[in-house]
Design a protein around this motif. Structure first.
Motif, PDB file in Angstrom:
ATOM      1  N   GLU A 232       0.125   0.763   6.989  1.00 50.17           N
ATOM      2  CA  GLU A 232       1.379   0.753   6.247  1.00 50.17           C
ATOM      3  C   GLU A 232       2.539   0.218   7.083  1.00 50.17           C
TER       4      GLU A 232
ATOM      5  N   GLN B 199      -0.450  10.178   3.151  1.00 50.47           N
ATOM      6  CA  GLN B 199      -1.312   9.273   3.916  1.00 50.47           C
ATOM      7  C   GLN B 199      -2.683   9.900   4.125  1.00 50.47           C
TER       8      GLN B 199
ATOM      9  N   ARG C 296       0.886   4.069  -2.904  1.00 50.46           N
ATOM     10  CA  ARG C 296       0.528   5.442  -2.510  1.00 50.46           C
ATOM     11  C   ARG C 296       1.605   6.405  -2.977  1.00 50.46           C
TER      12      ARG C 296
ATOM     13  N   VAL D 171       0.847  -1.204   0.000  1.00 54.27           N
ATOM     14  CA  VAL D 171       0.000   0.000   0.000  1.00 54.27           C
ATOM     15  C   VAL D 171       0.880   1.250   0.000  1.00 54.27           C
ATOM     16  N   ARG D 172       1.910   1.272   0.820  1.00 52.47           N
ATOM     17  CA  ARG D 172       2.795   2.436   0.870  1.00 52.47           C
ATOM     18  C   ARG D 172       3.464   2.692  -0.482  1.00 52.47           C
TER      19      ARG D 172
ATOM     20  N   PHE E 124      -8.885   0.035   0.080  1.00 46.74           N
ATOM     21  CA  PHE E 124      -7.546   0.473  -0.301  1.00 46.74           C
ATOM     22  C   PHE E 124      -7.334   0.307  -1.803  1.00 46.74           C
TER      23      PHE E 124
ATOM     24  N   LEU F  57     -11.083   6.738   5.456  1.00 47.40           N
ATOM     25  CA  LEU F  57     -10.424   6.413   6.719  1.00 47.40           C
ATOM     26  C   LEU F  57      -9.799   7.669   7.305  1.00 47.40           C
TER      27      LEU F  57
ATOM     28  N   GLN G  96      -6.127   9.345   8.767  1.00 49.71           N
ATOM     29  CA  GLN G  96      -4.705   9.199   8.467  1.00 49.71           C
ATOM     30  C   GLN G  96      -3.998   8.229   9.418  1.00 49.71           C
TER      31      GLN G  96
ATOM     32  N   ALA H 285     -10.096   6.597   0.826  1.00 51.89           N
ATOM     33  CA  ALA H 285     -10.556   5.294   1.329  1.00 51.89           C
ATOM     34  C   ALA H 285     -11.608   5.425   2.426  1.00 51.89           C
TER      35      ALA H 285
ATOM     36  N   VAL I  37      -4.277   4.690   8.207  1.00 50.50           N
ATOM     37  CA  VAL I  37      -3.406   4.392   7.069  1.00 50.50           C
ATOM     38  C   VAL I  37      -1.975   4.174   7.559  1.00 50.50           C
TER      39      VAL I  37
ATOM     40  N   LEU J 202      -4.712   9.511   0.915  1.00 51.61           N
ATOM     41  CA  LEU J 202      -5.178   8.130   0.765  1.00 51.61           C
ATOM     42  C   LEU J 202      -6.310   7.854   1.741  1.00 51.61           C
ATOM     43  N   ALA J 203      -6.166   8.327   2.959  1.00 53.31           N
ATOM     44  CA  ALA J 203      -7.210   8.126   3.962  1.00 53.31           C
ATOM     45  C   ALA J 203      -8.526   8.721   3.492  1.00 53.31           C
TER      46      ALA J 203
END
Length: 99
Positions: free
Chosen positions: A66, A48, A41, A37-38, A80, A57, A59, A55, A62, A51-52
């Motif tokens: 990760e 992060q 991303r 995932v990292r 994700f 979510l 941070q 998704a 995430v 991405l959060a």
């Protein structure tokens, strides 16, 4: 002075305990998923926090993922994957034969 134990000896001792192999495999899976995932991303140039948001979510979730700190559910992996513009694929592979 006390006797020193080598890393290899200590690892063998710990891995010889009941359930240690399964715990090790679970930790390895968490770490590998988090690293994947990292990497993705970072390929997308996302933070992060970004991405959060994608998704749904927060941070810190995430960051924990990760770092290999959580074992995700399939729905979490799907979130994700979608946020990272990927398709989730779950596979089974045969175990290596004992040597």
């Amino acid at each position: 002075m006390g006797e020193h134990t080598s890393w290899a000896d200590k690892r063998a001792e710990v891995m010889g305990r009941p359930g240690a192999g399964a715990a090790y495999d679970a930790a390895r899976i968490r770490f590998e998923l988090g690293a994947s995932v990292r990497r993705r991303r970072e390929e997308l140039g996302l933070t992060q926090a970004e991405l959060a948001e994608r998704a749904g979510l927060k941070q810190p979730a995430v960051a924990r993922f990760e770092a290999g700190g959580t074992m995700p559910t399939i729905p979490m992996l799907e979130r994700f994957a979608e946020a990272l513009e990927l398709r989730l694929s779950v596979e089974f592979h045969p175990l290596p034969e004992a040597g």
